[in-house]
Design a protein around this motif. Structure first.
Motif, PDB file in Angstrom:
ATOM      1  N   GLU A 161      28.617   4.990   3.507  1.00  0.00           N
ATOM      2  CA  GLU A 161      28.888   6.411   3.693  1.00  0.00           C
ATOM      3  C   GLU A 161      27.624   7.260   3.694  1.00  0.00           C
ATOM      4  O   GLU A 161      27.650   8.411   4.146  1.00  0.00           O
ATOM      5  CB  GLU A 161      29.840   6.909   2.607  1.00  0.00           C
ATOM      6  CG  GLU A 161      29.303   6.832   1.199  1.00  0.00           C
ATOM      7  CD  GLU A 161      30.317   7.339   0.177  1.00  0.00           C
ATOM      8  OE1 GLU A 161      31.090   8.254   0.505  1.00  0.00           O
ATOM      9  OE2 GLU A 161      30.347   6.800  -0.948  1.00  0.00           O
ATOM     10  N   ALA A 162      26.502   6.718   3.212  1.00  0.00           N
ATOM     11  CA  ALA A 162      25.228   7.426   3.274  1.00  0.00           C
ATOM     12  C   ALA A 162      24.539   7.242   4.624  1.00  0.00           C
ATOM     13  O   ALA A 162      23.444   7.760   4.837  1.00  0.00           O
ATOM     14  CB  ALA A 162      24.309   6.942   2.154  1.00  0.00           C
ATOM     15  N   GLY A 163      25.183   6.502   5.542  1.00  0.00           N
ATOM     16  CA  GLY A 163      24.584   6.253   6.846  1.00  0.00           C
ATOM     17  C   GLY A 163      23.559   5.141   6.840  1.00  0.00           C
ATOM     18  O   GLY A 163      22.770   5.008   7.781  1.00  0.00           O
ATOM     19  N   LYS A 318      24.052   2.942  16.623  1.00  0.00           N
ATOM     20  CA  LYS A 318      23.158   3.982  17.118  1.00  0.00           C
ATOM     21  C   LYS A 318      22.931   4.965  15.971  1.00  0.00           C
ATOM     22  O   LYS A 318      23.869   5.601  15.486  1.00  0.00           O
ATOM     23  CB  LYS A 318      23.766   4.674  18.335  1.00  0.00           C
ATOM     24  CG  LYS A 318      23.902   3.743  19.542  1.00  0.00           C
ATOM     25  CD  LYS A 318      24.443   4.472  20.762  1.00  0.00           C
ATOM     26  CE  LYS A 318      24.536   3.520  21.962  1.00  0.00           C
ATOM     27  NZ  LYS A 318      25.076   4.200  23.169  1.00  0.00           N
ATOM     28  N   ILE A 319      21.665   5.076  15.574  1.00  0.00           N
ATOM     29  CA  ILE A 319      21.319   5.815  14.357  1.00  0.00           C
ATOM     30  C   ILE A 319      21.008   7.260  14.726  1.00  0.00           C
ATOM     31  O   ILE A 319      19.964   7.557  15.305  1.00  0.00           O
ATOM     32  CB  ILE A 319      20.101   5.181  13.653  1.00  0.00           C
ATOM     33  CG1 ILE A 319      20.199   3.642  13.655  1.00  0.00           C
ATOM     34  CG2 ILE A 319      19.950   5.749  12.263  1.00  0.00           C
ATOM     35  CD1 ILE A 319      21.370   3.076  12.917  1.00  0.00           C
ATOM     36  N   ASP A 325      26.733   5.942  14.923  1.00  0.00           N
ATOM     37  CA  ASP A 325      27.808   5.583  15.858  1.00  0.00           C
ATOM     38  C   ASP A 325      27.899   4.060  15.874  1.00  0.00           C
ATOM     39  O   ASP A 325      26.938   3.373  16.232  1.00  0.00           O
ATOM     40  CB  ASP A 325      27.479   6.125  17.247  1.00  0.00           C
ATOM     41  CG  ASP A 325      28.639   5.968  18.220  1.00  0.00           C
ATOM     42  OD1 ASP A 325      29.627   5.296  17.879  1.00  0.00           O
ATOM     43  OD2 ASP A 325      28.544   6.503  19.341  1.00  0.00           O
ATOM     44  N   CYS A 326      29.046   3.524  15.461  1.00  0.00           N
ATOM     45  CA  CYS A 326      29.212   2.090  15.246  1.00  0.00           C
ATOM     46  C   CYS A 326      30.220   1.531  16.245  1.00  0.00           C
ATOM     47  O   CYS A 326      31.347   2.029  16.337  1.00  0.00           O
ATOM     48  CB  CYS A 326      29.716   1.821  13.832  1.00  0.00           C
ATOM     49  SG  CYS A 326      28.838   2.731  12.527  1.00  0.00           S
ATOM     50  N   THR A 327      29.818   0.498  16.982  1.00  0.00           N
ATOM     51  CA  THR A 327      30.688  -0.149  17.948  1.00  0.00           C
ATOM     52  C   THR A 327      30.711  -1.647  17.652  1.00  0.00           C
ATOM     53  O   THR A 327      29.654  -2.281  17.572  1.00  0.00           O
ATOM     54  CB  THR A 327      30.200   0.084  19.387  1.00  0.00           C
ATOM     55  OG1 THR A 327      29.957   1.488  19.582  1.00  0.00           O
ATOM     56  CG2 THR A 327      31.234  -0.367  20.401  1.00  0.00           C
ATOM     57  N   PHE A 340      33.692   3.648  15.452  1.00  0.00           N
ATOM     58  CA  PHE A 340      33.841   4.665  14.421  1.00  0.00           C
ATOM     59  C   PHE A 340      32.471   5.243  14.096  1.00  0.00           C
ATOM     60  O   PHE A 340      31.440   4.734  14.546  1.00  0.00           O
ATOM     61  CB  PHE A 340      34.477   4.073  13.158  1.00  0.00           C
ATOM     62  CG  PHE A 340      33.675   2.945  12.532  1.00  0.00           C
ATOM     63  CD1 PHE A 340      32.804   3.167  11.483  1.00  0.00           C
ATOM     64  CD2 PHE A 340      33.795   1.638  13.019  1.00  0.00           C
ATOM     65  CE1 PHE A 340      32.068   2.135  10.921  1.00  0.00           C
ATOM     66  CE2 PHE A 340      33.061   0.599  12.457  1.00  0.00           C
ATOM     67  CZ  PHE A 340      32.185   0.868  11.410  1.00  0.00           C
ATOM     68  N   LYS A 341      32.450   6.306  13.326  1.00  0.00           N
ATOM     69  CA  LYS A 341      31.203   6.935  12.901  1.00  0.00           C
ATOM     70  C   LYS A 341      31.098   6.862  11.373  1.00  0.00           C
ATOM     71  O   LYS A 341      32.105   6.916  10.665  1.00  0.00           O
ATOM     72  CB  LYS A 341      31.129   8.394  13.378  1.00  0.00           C
ATOM     73  CG  LYS A 341      31.133   8.503  14.909  1.00  0.00           C
ATOM     74  CD  LYS A 341      30.998   9.944  15.339  1.00  0.00           C
ATOM     75  CE  LYS A 341      31.140  10.077  16.862  1.00  0.00           C
ATOM     76  NZ  LYS A 341      30.134   9.334  17.615  1.00  0.00           N
ATOM     77  N   SER A 342      29.877   6.752  10.903  1.00  0.00           N
ATOM     78  CA  SER A 342      29.676   6.541   9.467  1.00  0.00           C
ATOM     79  C   SER A 342      30.169   7.708   8.633  1.00  0.00           C
ATOM     80  O   SER A 342      30.569   7.521   7.483  1.00  0.00           O
ATOM     81  CB  SER A 342      28.198   6.278   9.171  1.00  0.00           C
ATOM     82  OG  SER A 342      27.396   7.402   9.548  1.00  0.00           O
TER      83      SER A 342
END
Length: 348
Positions: A161-163, A318-319, A325-327, A340-342
């Motif tokens: 959750e902190a990315g 993608k940071i 952005d997570c695929t 989904f996104k962090s």
């Protein structure tokens, strides 16, 4: 080695106290563990070492330094309906056996929007018990991670959750020793809130075995490539597009005694060549799906893979400046299985 490619990667959500987190993970993977894992040579070899001094030392250190993760292991064993001694030993497998069946390839692309892409390679017989797990522990940070049955989260690919993004490559070290299981060290990274904290967590941990990590975090510009072993730690900032397979390649660690399989060497060379040939425009997924080296490809789906590993999932992170952005893909199909996104992991 038989392969069932038809199974789609499961998504599960779990929450609660540490024991409950482990219990839910154990119950999810129990069917695959009992139908496949406990029948393998790998399981027999590792669990036969459960009384080894290194395993006993690792258990004492885990109970003392990271009691929450030890509780997760207790819950995991309960959910699997297996002895804790066997499950704990299995989570020490790479610390006591250089040939544990874990693979992986990572592509690292620095820039204004850094990208980390990763193939998760493992025993294809475990495919049905694997999952993309989103966990919200009562203590610590929420995270999403690829999980194997009978294993703690954190030693594959994950974002919290902190990315913070963590991807992990197996290193087959011949110079392991007494210390924390490397899989407990990487579980601890999922509770970190910055790159500095993650590096310090590894630096200060008494480590038994070896891993390669790629680390990045939303809002921080750098991608870090880290190789840690029982004795040494090397952290490099990734300045240009790079790749990493399953052996030590940093100047400060590559002279250590390790096993470099034909597959690891082939994947490293092919990924490096594709990056060099692409120059300005690099497609990390094209690299991770490459099968040009047909005998020892990057994307692994062969029934007779010499390391007994197949590609079980591919992740692309993608940071961004405020989120990741997570695929996630679970096969060669270009359509993602999960996206989904962090920031969705953070409480509302």
């Amino acid at each position: 080695m038989s392969i069932d490619r038809s199974h789609r990667l499961s998504g599960i959500e779990i929450a609660g106290e540490p024991f409950e987190i482990g219990l839910q993970l154990g119950r999810h993977g129990a069917g695959t563990v009992h139908s496949h894992l406990v029948r393998t040579h790998a399981w027999a070899y590792v669990t036969n070492s459960k009384d080894d001094d290194r395993v006993q030392a690792a258990r004492r250190l885990t109970e003392t330094l990271f009691p929450r993760y030890f509780e997760e292991l207790l819950g995991l064993a309960a959910g699997l309906e297996l002895p804790l001694e066997d499950v704990f030993a299995w989570n020490c497998r790479g610390d006591i056996w250089a040939m544990s069946p874990d693979g992986c390839t990572t592509v690292q692309i620095p820039g204004a929007e850094p990208i980390i892409a990763h193939n998760e390679d493992g025993d294809p017989g475990l495919r049905r018990g694997c999952a993309l797990a989103t966990a919200r522990p009562s203590e610590g940070r929420a995270f999403t991670a690829f999980v194997y049955p009978a294993s703690l989260p954190g030693h594959t690919f994950a974002v919290n959750e902190a990315g913070l993004v963590v991807t992990v490559n197996n290193i087959r070290s011949r110079e392991t020793g007494c210390g924390l299981p490397r899989m407990v060290v990487t579980r601890a990274l999922l509770d970190c809130g910055s790159l500095d904290e993650a590096v310090d967590r590894v630096r200060t941990a008494p480590r038994a075995g070896a891993f390669h990590l790629t680390l990045a975090r939303s809002g921080e510009a750098d991608i870090l490539s880290m190789e840690f072993t029982h004795k040494n730690l090397s952290v490099q900032t990734v300045r240009s597009p790079s790749s990493h397979a399953n052996h030590l390649i940093h100047g400060g660690t590559r002279t250590e005694h390790q096993v470099v399989t034909g597959s690891s060497n082939s994947r490293q060379e092919r990924a490096d060549a594709m990056i060099s040939e692409a120059r300005a425009s690099i497609d990390p997924l094209a690299i991770l799906r490459d099968t040009t080296q047909s005998a020892l490809p990057i994307y692994r789906q062969q029934p007779d893979d010499p390391d007994n590993e197949n590609t079980l999932a591919t992740a692309c992170f993608k940071i961004g400046t405020d989120k990741v952005d997570c695929t996630i893909y679970d096969g060669s199909n270009p359509a993602p299985r999960f996206r989904f996104k962090s920031d969705a992991l953070s409480p509302a």
